[in-house]
Write an enzyme that holds these catalytic residues in place. Sequence first.
Site, PDB file in Angstrom:
ATOM      1  N   ARG A   8       0.862  -1.167   0.000  1.00  0.00           N
ATOM      2  CA  ARG A   8       0.000   0.000   0.000  1.00  0.00           C
ATOM      3  C   ARG A   8       0.911   1.232   0.000  1.00  0.00           C
ATOM      4  O   ARG A   8       1.939   1.259   0.685  1.00  0.00           O
ATOM      5  CB  ARG A   8      -0.896   0.007   1.232  1.00  0.00           C
ATOM      6  CG  ARG A   8      -1.883   1.159   1.245  1.00  0.00           C
ATOM      7  CD  ARG A   8      -2.692   1.184   2.529  1.00  0.00           C
ATOM      8  NE  ARG A   8      -3.564   2.363   2.561  1.00  0.00           N
ATOM      9  CZ  ARG A   8      -4.197   2.789   3.645  1.00  0.00           C
ATOM     10  NH1 ARG A   8      -4.074   2.124   4.782  1.00  0.00           N
ATOM     11  NH2 ARG A   8      -4.952   3.874   3.589  1.00  0.00           N
ATOM     12  N   HIS A   9       0.540   2.239  -0.785  1.00  0.00           N
ATOM     13  CA  HIS A   9       1.348   3.456  -0.859  1.00  0.00           C
ATOM     14  C   HIS A   9       1.668   4.003   0.528  1.00  0.00           C
ATOM     15  O   HIS A   9       0.947   3.766   1.498  1.00  0.00           O
ATOM     16  CB  HIS A   9       0.612   4.530  -1.673  1.00  0.00           C
ATOM     17  CG  HIS A   9      -0.714   4.917  -1.072  1.00  0.00           C
ATOM     18  ND1 HIS A   9      -0.826   5.798  -0.023  1.00  0.00           N
ATOM     19  CD2 HIS A   9      -1.975   4.536  -1.375  1.00  0.00           C
ATOM     20  CE1 HIS A   9      -2.099   5.944   0.296  1.00  0.00           C
ATOM     21  NE2 HIS A   9      -2.821   5.187  -0.508  1.00  0.00           N
ATOM     22  N   SER A  12      -0.285   9.347   2.581  1.00  0.00           N
ATOM     23  CA  SER A  12      -0.563  10.494   1.711  1.00  0.00           C
ATOM     24  C   SER A  12      -0.935  11.711   2.562  1.00  0.00           C
ATOM     25  O   SER A  12      -1.178  11.586   3.772  1.00  0.00           O
ATOM     26  CB  SER A  12      -1.711  10.171   0.753  1.00  0.00           C
ATOM     27  OG  SER A  12      -2.951  10.148   1.453  1.00  0.00           O
ATOM     28  N   TRP A  14      -3.698  13.242   2.518  1.00  0.00           N
ATOM     29  CA  TRP A  14      -5.058  13.062   3.042  1.00  0.00           C
ATOM     30  C   TRP A  14      -5.144  11.928   4.051  1.00  0.00           C
ATOM     31  O   TRP A  14      -6.026  11.950   4.904  1.00  0.00           O
ATOM     32  CB  TRP A  14      -6.048  12.855   1.889  1.00  0.00           C
ATOM     33  CG  TRP A  14      -6.443  14.172   1.252  1.00  0.00           C
ATOM     34  CD1 TRP A  14      -5.844  15.380   1.426  1.00  0.00           C
ATOM     35  CD2 TRP A  14      -7.526  14.375   0.335  1.00  0.00           C
ATOM     36  NE1 TRP A  14      -6.464  16.339   0.665  1.00  0.00           N
ATOM     37  CE2 TRP A  14      -7.502  15.759  -0.016  1.00  0.00           C
ATOM     38  CE3 TRP A  14      -8.478  13.552  -0.244  1.00  0.00           C
ATOM     39  CZ2 TRP A  14      -8.425  16.308  -0.907  1.00  0.00           C
ATOM     40  CZ3 TRP A  14      -9.391  14.096  -1.129  1.00  0.00           C
ATOM     41  CH2 TRP A  14      -9.375  15.459  -1.450  1.00  0.00           C
ATOM     42  N   ASN A  15      -4.258  10.935   3.991  1.00  0.00           N
ATOM     43  CA  ASN A  15      -4.151   9.981   5.103  1.00  0.00           C
ATOM     44  C   ASN A  15      -3.807  10.750   6.382  1.00  0.00           C
ATOM     45  O   ASN A  15      -4.402  10.525   7.438  1.00  0.00           O
ATOM     46  CB  ASN A  15      -3.063   8.947   4.863  1.00  0.00           C
ATOM     47  CG  ASN A  15      -3.382   7.940   3.781  1.00  0.00           C
ATOM     48  OD1 ASN A  15      -2.487   7.500   3.069  1.00  0.00           O
ATOM     49  ND2 ASN A  15      -4.643   7.563   3.634  1.00  0.00           N
ATOM     50  N   GLY A  22      -9.978   7.987  -2.116  1.00  0.00           N
ATOM     51  CA  GLY A  22     -10.525   7.373  -3.319  1.00  0.00           C
ATOM     52  C   GLY A  22      -9.698   7.662  -4.558  1.00  0.00           C
ATOM     53  O   GLY A  22      -8.488   7.478  -4.567  1.00  0.00           O
ATOM     54  N   ARG A  60       0.225   8.826  -5.629  1.00  0.00           N
ATOM     55  CA  ARG A  60       0.723   8.315  -4.345  1.00  0.00           C
ATOM     56  C   ARG A  60       1.229   6.886  -4.476  1.00  0.00           C
ATOM     57  O   ARG A  60       2.190   6.502  -3.798  1.00  0.00           O
ATOM     58  CB  ARG A  60      -0.350   8.443  -3.257  1.00  0.00           C
ATOM     59  CG  ARG A  60      -1.669   7.742  -3.537  1.00  0.00           C
ATOM     60  CD  ARG A  60      -2.711   8.208  -2.506  1.00  0.00           C
ATOM     61  NE  ARG A  60      -3.989   7.517  -2.595  1.00  0.00           N
ATOM     62  CZ  ARG A  60      -4.981   7.841  -3.388  1.00  0.00           C
ATOM     63  NH1 ARG A  60      -4.838   8.855  -4.233  1.00  0.00           N
ATOM     64  NH2 ARG A  60      -6.129   7.187  -3.375  1.00  0.00           N
ATOM     65  N   GLU A  87      -7.598   3.021  -6.139  1.00  0.00           N
ATOM     66  CA  GLU A  87      -8.336   2.841  -4.898  1.00  0.00           C
ATOM     67  C   GLU A  87      -9.834   2.708  -5.187  1.00  0.00           C
ATOM     68  O   GLU A  87     -10.315   3.115  -6.257  1.00  0.00           O
ATOM     69  CB  GLU A  87      -8.075   4.057  -3.978  1.00  0.00           C
ATOM     70  CG  GLU A  87      -8.859   4.095  -2.676  1.00  0.00           C
ATOM     71  CD  GLU A  87      -8.588   2.916  -1.762  1.00  0.00           C
ATOM     72  OE1 GLU A  87      -8.967   1.786  -2.138  1.00  0.00           O
ATOM     73  OE2 GLU A  87      -8.023   3.116  -0.673  1.00  0.00           O
ATOM     74  N   LYS A  88     -10.578   2.132  -4.249  1.00  0.00           N
ATOM     75  CA  LYS A  88     -12.036   2.146  -4.329  1.00  0.00           C
ATOM     76  C   LYS A  88     -12.513   3.594  -4.418  1.00  0.00           C
ATOM     77  O   LYS A  88     -11.992   4.470  -3.723  1.00  0.00           O
ATOM     78  CB  LYS A  88     -12.625   1.481  -3.075  1.00  0.00           C
ATOM     79  CG  LYS A  88     -14.145   1.405  -3.058  1.00  0.00           C
ATOM     80  CD  LYS A  88     -14.653   0.730  -1.796  1.00  0.00           C
ATOM     81  CE  LYS A  88     -14.811   1.733  -0.661  1.00  0.00           C
ATOM     82  NZ  LYS A  88     -15.528   1.156   0.497  1.00  0.00           N
ATOM     83  N   TYR A  90     -14.738   6.553  -3.511  1.00  0.00           N
ATOM     84  CA  TYR A  90     -15.539   6.870  -2.333  1.00  0.00           C
ATOM     85  C   TYR A  90     -16.662   7.875  -2.601  1.00  0.00           C
ATOM     86  O   TYR A  90     -17.244   8.423  -1.658  1.00  0.00           O
ATOM     87  CB  TYR A  90     -14.643   7.389  -1.205  1.00  0.00           C
ATOM     88  CG  TYR A  90     -14.018   6.286  -0.386  1.00  0.00           C
ATOM     89  CD1 TYR A  90     -14.763   5.583   0.555  1.00  0.00           C
ATOM     90  CD2 TYR A  90     -12.691   5.928  -0.548  1.00  0.00           C
ATOM     91  CE1 TYR A  90     -14.201   4.569   1.316  1.00  0.00           C
ATOM     92  CE2 TYR A  90     -12.114   4.911   0.200  1.00  0.00           C
ATOM     93  CZ  TYR A  90     -12.876   4.241   1.138  1.00  0.00           C
ATOM     94  OH  TYR A  90     -12.317   3.234   1.882  1.00  0.00           O
TER      95      TYR A  90
END
Length: 250
Positions: A8-9, A12, A14-15, A22, A60, A87-88, A90
């Site tokens: 997984r990256h 980020s 936003w993480n 998303g 990312r 990514e899924k 959102y």
Amino acid sequence: MYKLVLIRHGESQWNKENRFTGWTDVDLSPKGIEEAQNAGKALKEKGFCFQFAYTSYLKRAIKTLNEVLDKMDLLWLPVQKTWRLNEKHYGILQGLNKREMVEKYGEEQVLLWRRSYDICPPPLPADDPRHPNNDPRYANIDDPAAKPATESLKDTVDRIIPYWESEIKVKLIENQQIIIAAHGNSLRAIVKYLKNISNEEIIKLNLPTGIPYVFEFDTQFNLLKDYFLADEETLQKQMEAVANQGKKEN
């Protein structure tokens, strides 16, 4: 023996801000860059030497892969980018703070949007600037699945697993070692398939950022073992941090 590494990256921006991301093209944080570099060092120390790599259309994941390969002296490696590893999606949640959504909708509903198998977040309107219809990177893709307004994990599985079978698995058998740098849910889709995890149990799987996840298969493609390149304490701490993103603050 075949070895597949999923990563997984790294963290980020936003993480870091606890936002739903998303398909929004958010960059790595400084911590995320460091996580990717450390992953590359760990893979090199363990003797991994990939022959091919896959990543998504999102920076990312692309930058994470580049940092990993750089630390392994493998930047020359052939890389296939595909929207199927995105990514899924959102929906309208993209950009919104997860804990604020918990306060508004409750932990149970947000958990279903984040981790359930077949429940989608509310969709983006077709005229929303964030809709994939309005993004040039998807302009020449005819598959409707490439332009979702929202997705469940089931939708993510449906777009990834045919690609796994027709492309990634074939490349792994040809090359023996490959790496996929992608996202929490696109990788959860692959893990669910490889380990035959039930729709109910998959809700409990939280993948940490920047930690390589190794799968080893025999020549008949039976899964022999899977493991993370991290000590148990670090792994559990990071998994819990991911799980807690969608919970109320104490």
